[in-house]
Scaffold this motif. Structure first.
Motif, mmCIF file in Angstrom:
data_model
loop_
_atom_site.group_PDB
_atom_site.id
_atom_site.type_symbol
_atom_site.label_atom_id
_atom_site.label_comp_id
_atom_site.label_asym_id
_atom_site.label_seq_id
_atom_site.Cartn_x
_atom_site.Cartn_y
_atom_site.Cartn_z
ATOM 1 N N GLY A 75 0.818 -1.212 0.000
ATOM 2 C CA GLY A 75 0.000 0.000 0.000
ATOM 3 C C GLY A 75 0.850 1.259 0.000
ATOM 4 N N ALA A 76 0.161 2.375 -0.113
ATOM 5 C CA ALA A 76 0.849 3.671 -0.056
ATOM 6 C C ALA A 76 1.575 3.788 1.283
ATOM 7 C CB ALA A 76 -0.155 4.801 -0.236
ATOM 8 N N SER A 77 0.980 3.244 2.333
ATOM 9 C CA SER A 77 1.544 3.408 3.680
ATOM 10 C C SER A 77 2.944 2.815 3.810
ATOM 11 C CB SER A 77 0.613 2.778 4.712
ATOM 12 O OG SER A 77 -0.669 3.373 4.627
ATOM 13 N N TRP A 102 -2.771 11.852 5.340
ATOM 14 C CA TRP A 102 -1.821 11.001 4.617
ATOM 15 C C TRP A 102 -0.458 11.660 4.520
ATOM 16 C CZ3 TRP A 102 -3.379 6.489 5.249
ATOM 17 C CH2 TRP A 102 -4.720 6.133 5.095
ATOM 18 N N CYS A 148 1.172 15.326 -0.832
ATOM 19 C CA CYS A 148 0.068 14.422 -1.160
ATOM 20 C C CYS A 148 -0.799 15.208 -2.150
ATOM 21 C CB CYS A 148 -0.722 14.054 0.098
ATOM 22 S SG CYS A 148 -2.098 12.946 -0.252
ATOM 23 N N THR A 152 -7.536 12.788 -0.058
ATOM 24 C CA THR A 152 -8.699 11.917 -0.052
ATOM 25 C C THR A 152 -9.710 12.245 1.042
ATOM 26 O OG1 THR A 152 -6.966 10.316 -0.521
ATOM 27 C CG2 THR A 152 -9.208 9.464 -0.361
ATOM 28 N N ASP A 172 2.302 11.566 -3.480
ATOM 29 C CA ASP A 172 1.324 10.492 -3.292
ATOM 30 C C ASP A 172 0.121 10.859 -4.162
ATOM 31 O OD1 ASP A 172 -0.681 8.791 -2.405
ATOM 32 O OD2 ASP A 172 -0.428 9.244 -0.269
ATOM 33 N N GLN A 195 -6.350 0.762 -5.038
ATOM 34 C CA GLN A 195 -7.747 0.548 -4.625
ATOM 35 C C GLN A 195 -8.657 1.772 -4.691
ATOM 36 O OE1 GLN A 195 -5.103 0.591 -2.630
ATOM 37 N NE2 GLN A 195 -5.549 1.371 -0.619
ATOM 38 N N LYS A 196 -8.113 2.919 -5.103
ATOM 39 C CA LYS A 196 -8.961 4.104 -5.241
ATOM 40 C C LYS A 196 -9.470 4.228 -6.685
ATOM 41 C CE LYS A 196 -7.641 4.860 -1.069
ATOM 42 N NZ LYS A 196 -6.658 5.755 -0.502
HETATM 43 C C1 PLP Z 1 -5.882 5.599 0.786
HETATM 44 C C2 PLP Z 1 -4.699 6.477 0.804
HETATM 45 C C3 PLP Z 1 -3.496 6.106 1.423
HETATM 46 C C4 PLP Z 1 -3.349 4.808 2.175
HETATM 47 O O1 PLP Z 1 -3.247 3.789 1.279
HETATM 48 P P1 PLP Z 1 -2.961 2.282 1.759
HETATM 49 O O2 PLP Z 1 -2.863 1.594 0.440
HETATM 50 O O3 PLP Z 1 -4.124 1.852 2.580
HETATM 51 O O4 PLP Z 1 -1.701 2.277 2.511
HETATM 52 C C5 PLP Z 1 -2.423 6.958 1.351
HETATM 53 N N1 PLP Z 1 -2.513 8.124 0.705
HETATM 54 C C6 PLP Z 1 -3.645 8.536 0.111
HETATM 55 C C7 PLP Z 1 -3.694 9.849 -0.586
HETATM 56 C C8 PLP Z 1 -4.778 7.716 0.132
HETATM 57 O O5 PLP Z 1 -5.901 8.126 -0.462
#
Ligand code: PLP
Length: 360
Positions: A75-77, A102, A148, A152, A172, A195-196
């Protein structure tokens, strides 16, 4: 079968043609006698899937040749740690613009590895705007500046990028990936979870300029070393094969619709329907300053918590689901990613109008 309009911030709606194609290929992927979910990541079928996915990213996003496209996990995290481990390796300094949760999480993580500095923040007004910066605000010695791009949770986007001079800019783009054209050459790296806007959870795409690679700290876990992932064509270990396949189907869908210019037009039309209503409504109000509004995430409130709750409940019953705002802002949020049809937004607005009349 009846499908709801899913306004979730993520995981979120997928285009129906993509789901249908995946369903049709579930038992027998193109004559292979097996599902992509069962397939070796070293098979010739999967090799073609990942290569096609990369080619589609390059084509749709107009990615210059000196950038790598990586298909990763975590994931982004996970990238919040991988980014400092890979890039905070010169002065050990990095600049951050804090525009929401984020960005803050990425900032806290980076602090573990070096001197992360807050350059600007919109925390004073619950992140309802994008803070303005000047080139002089940035440390010219920093290894990178981090933003970022689309926030979101709060529903803001950088319509204009900060001018960081020669300092590499990392963004991000999880929640605005492929929602409109983006000039990749302005960034050293962009990345986001799938997943977005791109597919199911489990896949993270990192697009990185090649000259940044190969300087990771010695302690960097192999799995977080972008250079190693790049050398192995994202196949150092088993990648999230099925998520990559679904992502490829999404990219094909976007290409068929006319690419990112067409996506932008569609997304602007959808967002306008909702923002125009919010601007005219006496009951519902958008929470973001108009000039920084996101095309993807639209937070709004009635100003009355009980009424918000009543609205979310009624909307859910009517088939408009996941409209509850993030726990840190309250109210409502409609995430209207690529896969949300215009009709979904129009119907939501009609429902909001009726709710307003009935509860005036
Ligand atoms: C959803 C989101 C994240 C977290 O993403 P994960 O895949 O759950 O780690 C990080 N940054 C942004 C901008 C997001 O929308």
């Amino acid at each position: 079968m009846s499908r709801v309009y899913n306004f979730s911030a993520g995981p979120s709606m997928l285009p129906v043609p993509v789901l249908k194609k995946a369903a049709a290929e579930m038992l027998d992927y193109q004559g292979s006698g097996q599902s992509v979910a069962e397939m070796s990541h070293r098979s010739k079928e999967f090799e073609k899937i990942i290569q096609d996915a990369e080619a589609l990213f390059r084509e749709l996003m107009n990615i210059p040749d000196n950038y790598k496209v990586l298909f990763l996990q975590g994931g982004a995290s996970t990238q919040f740690a991988a980014i400092p481990l890979n890039f905070m390796n010169g002065s050990g300094k990095a600049d951050f613009i804090l525009t929401g949760q984020w960005a803050k999480k990425a900032f806290s993580e980076a602090k573990k590895y070096g001197k992360a500095r807050e350059v600007a923040s919109s925390a004073d007004k619950t992140f309802s705007y994008i803070p303005k910066t000047k080139k002089e605000d940035f440390d010219s010695e920093a290894d990178y500046t981090y933003i970022c791009l689309n926030n979101t949770i709060y529903g803001t986007i950088f319509h204009e990028l900060p001018d960081t001079g020669d300092v590499p800019l990392i963004a991000d783009i999880s929640s605005c990936f492929l929602s409109e054209p983006l000039d990749i050459s302005k960034f050293a790296m962009v990345y986001g979870g799938a997943q977005k806007n791109l597919g199911p959870a489990g896949l993270t795409i990192c697009i990185i300029r090649e000259d940044l690679l190969g300087k990771a700290r010695d302690i960097t876990p192999t799995m977080l070393d972008y250079q190693i992932m790049a050398e192995n064509g994202s196949l150092y270990n088993t990648p999230p094969c099925y998520a990559i396949y679904m992502c490829k189907l999404n990219l094909e869908w976007i290409k068929e619709l006319g690419g990112l210019e067409a996506m932008k037009e569609k997304n602007e039309k959808k967002a306008k329907v909702l923002y125009d209503f919010l601007d005219s409504s006496k009951m519902f109000k958008g929470t973001v300053v108009p000039e920084d509004r996101s095309l993807m995430n639209v937070p709004f409130v009635t100003g009355d918590d009980e009424l918000d709750k009543k609205f979310v409940k009624a909307a859910t019953e009517a088939g408009f689901v996941n409209l509850k705002g993030h726990r840190s802002v309250g109210g409502m949020r409609a995430s209207i990613y690529n896969a949300m049809p215009l009709e979904g937004v129009e119907k939501l607005v009609a429902f909001m109008k009726a709710f307003e009349e009935n509860n005036a």
